[in-house]
Design an enzyme around this catalytic site. Structure first.
Site, mmCIF file in Angstrom:
data_model
loop_
_atom_site.group_PDB
_atom_site.id
_atom_site.type_symbol
_atom_site.label_atom_id
_atom_site.label_comp_id
_atom_site.label_asym_id
_atom_site.label_seq_id
_atom_site.Cartn_x
_atom_site.Cartn_y
_atom_site.Cartn_z
ATOM 1 N N LYS A 1 0.748 -1.227 0.162
ATOM 2 C CA LYS A 1 -0.007 -0.092 -0.079
ATOM 3 C C LYS A 1 0.823 1.195 0.063
ATOM 4 O O LYS A 1 0.352 2.258 -0.671
ATOM 5 C CB LYS A 1 -1.011 -0.046 1.095
ATOM 6 C CG LYS A 1 -0.659 -0.332 2.473
ATOM 7 C CD LYS A 1 -1.854 -0.270 3.455
ATOM 8 C CE LYS A 1 -1.243 -0.202 4.683
ATOM 9 N NZ LYS A 1 -0.083 -1.309 5.264
ATOM 10 N N ARG B 1 -6.590 2.047 11.380
ATOM 11 C CA ARG B 1 -6.235 0.509 11.672
ATOM 12 C C ARG B 1 -6.854 -0.244 12.618
ATOM 13 O O ARG B 1 -6.632 -1.198 12.946
ATOM 14 C CB ARG B 1 -4.580 0.451 12.101
ATOM 15 C CG ARG B 1 -3.701 0.021 11.304
ATOM 16 C CD ARG B 1 -2.310 0.366 11.708
ATOM 17 N NE ARG B 1 -1.106 -0.547 11.001
ATOM 18 C CZ ARG B 1 -0.357 0.092 10.343
ATOM 19 N NH1 ARG B 1 -0.316 1.058 9.735
ATOM 20 N NH2 ARG B 1 0.783 -1.010 10.069
ATOM 21 N N ARG C 1 12.710 -7.106 2.126
ATOM 22 C CA ARG C 1 12.411 -5.415 2.040
ATOM 23 C C ARG C 1 13.569 -4.629 2.852
ATOM 24 O O ARG C 1 13.962 -4.887 3.710
ATOM 25 C CB ARG C 1 11.159 -5.086 2.667
ATOM 26 C CG ARG C 1 10.786 -3.435 2.444
ATOM 27 C CD ARG C 1 9.404 -3.120 2.834
ATOM 28 N NE ARG C 1 9.124 -3.240 4.241
ATOM 29 C CZ ARG C 1 7.594 -2.613 4.381
ATOM 30 N NH1 ARG C 1 6.815 -2.451 3.582
ATOM 31 N NH2 ARG C 1 7.522 -2.616 5.682
ATOM 32 N N ARG D 1 14.412 -2.856 7.987
ATOM 33 C CA ARG D 1 13.546 -2.080 9.235
ATOM 34 C C ARG D 1 13.430 -3.142 10.431
ATOM 35 O O ARG D 1 13.094 -4.387 10.286
ATOM 36 C CB ARG D 1 12.078 -1.704 8.967
ATOM 37 C CG ARG D 1 12.044 -0.659 8.464
ATOM 38 C CD ARG D 1 10.818 0.064 7.873
ATOM 39 N NE ARG D 1 9.596 -0.535 8.738
ATOM 40 C CZ ARG D 1 8.159 -0.413 8.258
ATOM 41 N NH1 ARG D 1 7.981 0.364 7.170
ATOM 42 N NH2 ARG D 1 7.257 -0.801 9.074
ATOM 43 N N ARG E 1 2.902 -8.308 13.619
ATOM 44 C CA ARG E 1 2.231 -7.437 13.129
ATOM 45 C C ARG E 1 1.267 -8.024 12.275
ATOM 46 O O ARG E 1 -0.068 -7.452 11.940
ATOM 47 C CB ARG E 1 3.165 -6.703 12.068
ATOM 48 C CG ARG E 1 4.243 -5.815 12.851
ATOM 49 C CD ARG E 1 5.298 -5.337 12.006
ATOM 50 N NE ARG E 1 4.764 -4.389 10.886
ATOM 51 C CZ ARG E 1 5.557 -4.098 9.838
ATOM 52 N NH1 ARG E 1 6.790 -4.714 9.592
ATOM 53 N NH2 ARG E 1 5.236 -3.195 8.711
HETATM 54 P P1 AMP Z 1 3.703 0.801 8.827
HETATM 55 O O1 AMP Z 1 4.822 1.430 8.478
HETATM 56 O O2 AMP Z 1 2.484 1.321 8.389
HETATM 57 O O3 AMP Z 1 3.748 -0.869 8.905
HETATM 58 O O4 AMP Z 1 3.596 1.111 10.440
HETATM 59 C C1 AMP Z 1 4.797 0.831 11.297
HETATM 60 C C2 AMP Z 1 4.256 0.606 12.741
HETATM 61 O O5 AMP Z 1 3.902 1.847 13.294
HETATM 62 C C3 AMP Z 1 2.931 -0.315 12.892
HETATM 63 O O6 AMP Z 1 3.412 -1.480 13.345
HETATM 64 C C4 AMP Z 1 2.388 0.268 14.346
HETATM 65 O O7 AMP Z 1 3.403 0.005 15.373
HETATM 66 C C5 AMP Z 1 2.731 1.825 14.104
HETATM 67 N N1 AMP Z 1 1.485 2.475 13.465
HETATM 68 C C6 AMP Z 1 1.438 2.852 12.113
HETATM 69 N N2 AMP Z 1 0.135 3.359 11.758
HETATM 70 C C7 AMP Z 1 -0.645 3.355 13.056
HETATM 71 C C8 AMP Z 1 -1.818 3.375 13.213
HETATM 72 N N3 AMP Z 1 -2.815 3.707 12.412
HETATM 73 N N4 AMP Z 1 -2.450 2.945 14.459
HETATM 74 C C9 AMP Z 1 -1.614 2.398 15.375
HETATM 75 N N5 AMP Z 1 -0.186 2.392 15.057
HETATM 76 C C10 AMP Z 1 0.189 2.567 13.836
#
Ligand code: AMP
Length: 211
Positions: A13, A88, A122, A153, A164
């Site tokens: 995404k 989320r 990645r 990461r 996750r």
């Molecule tokens: P992402 O880069 O979108 O995979 O996000 C990395 C991490 O950031 C996630 O595993 C969560 O710990 C936190 N995170 C990102 N977006 C949210 C959200 N909308 N609500 C809560 N935690 C978030």
């Protein structure tokens, strides 16, 4: 056009949001990127978020909702935006519904098995120049744009990815039913190449805009 990009971690995404940002000239708002920036800069928000992000847990709703509300007030969001990784949880979706009119929710579909493989591979540029596949880079894992050494990461490591995905299935997947009812929902299968997926998505967005 106000868009929500929904889907499991590693479903693509973020890559699709970057492509749509370029094509439509509306900003990509990635809550993951915003949280990582806060963490890098050591802000109070970043310090509060770090232990959750490191474990692959969701950051508490009030922190993320406050951060997004502030972002949506910025002038560059006036003509639309792409929410990448937000909402989320159902509580986040309800908070968003109170302040924004969403035109389309796009759900990106990919199996856990492919996601595990993709995230193991990645690599990201530490200066925000994008996401790369280690397999496609050879031994030199450097950013083609700025030359910085790319990073795997911390939360893309296997155990954290498993968590996750668990978090996604229990807390985020219910949003599919939540938004299906709205009639503004479409799903895209993400098994193809980036270019195939991008074309399918752009076509689907064009069709949705005509409805
Ligand atoms: P992402 O880069 O979108 O995979 O996000 C990395 C991490 O950031 C996630 O595993 C969560 O710990 C936190 N995170 C990102 N977006 C949210 C959200 N909308 N609500 C809560 N935690 C978030």
């Amino acid at each position: 056009m106000n868009l929500i990009f929904l889907g499991p971690p590693g479903s693509g995404k973020g890559t699709m949001a970057t492509a749509v940002e370029k094509a439509l000239g509306i900003p990509q708002i990635s809550t993951g990127d915003m949280l990582r920036r806060h963490m890098r800069e050591g802000t109070p928000l970043g310090i509060a978020a770090k232990s959750y992000v490191d474990k692959g847990e969701l950051v508490p709703d009030d922190i993320v909702i406050g951060m997004v509300k502030e972002r949506l007030h910025q002038p560059d969001c006036r003509n639309g935006y792409i929410l990448d990784g937000f909402p989320r949880t159902v509580a986040q979706a309800e908070a968003l519904g109170a302040i924004a009119d969403i035109d389309t929710v796009v759900n990106f579909e990919l199996s856990d098995e492919i996601i595990m493989r993709r995230l193991a591979d990645r690599r990201v540029c530490p200066h925000g120049h994008g996401t790369f596949s280690a397999a496609g880079l050879g031994s030199e894992e450097v950013c083609p744009q700025c030359g910085a050494v790319l990073v795997h990461r911390h939360d893309d490591k296997e155990d954290t990815v498993r968590n996750r995905l668990n978090v996604y299935h229990t807390q985020t997947e219910p949003l599919i039913a939540y938004y299906l009812k709205s009639g503004k929902f479409l799903s895209i299968a993400m098994e193809g190449t980036v270019e195939d997926n991008r074309r399918t998505l752009m076509q689907a967005l064009e069709n949705a805009a005509k409805e």
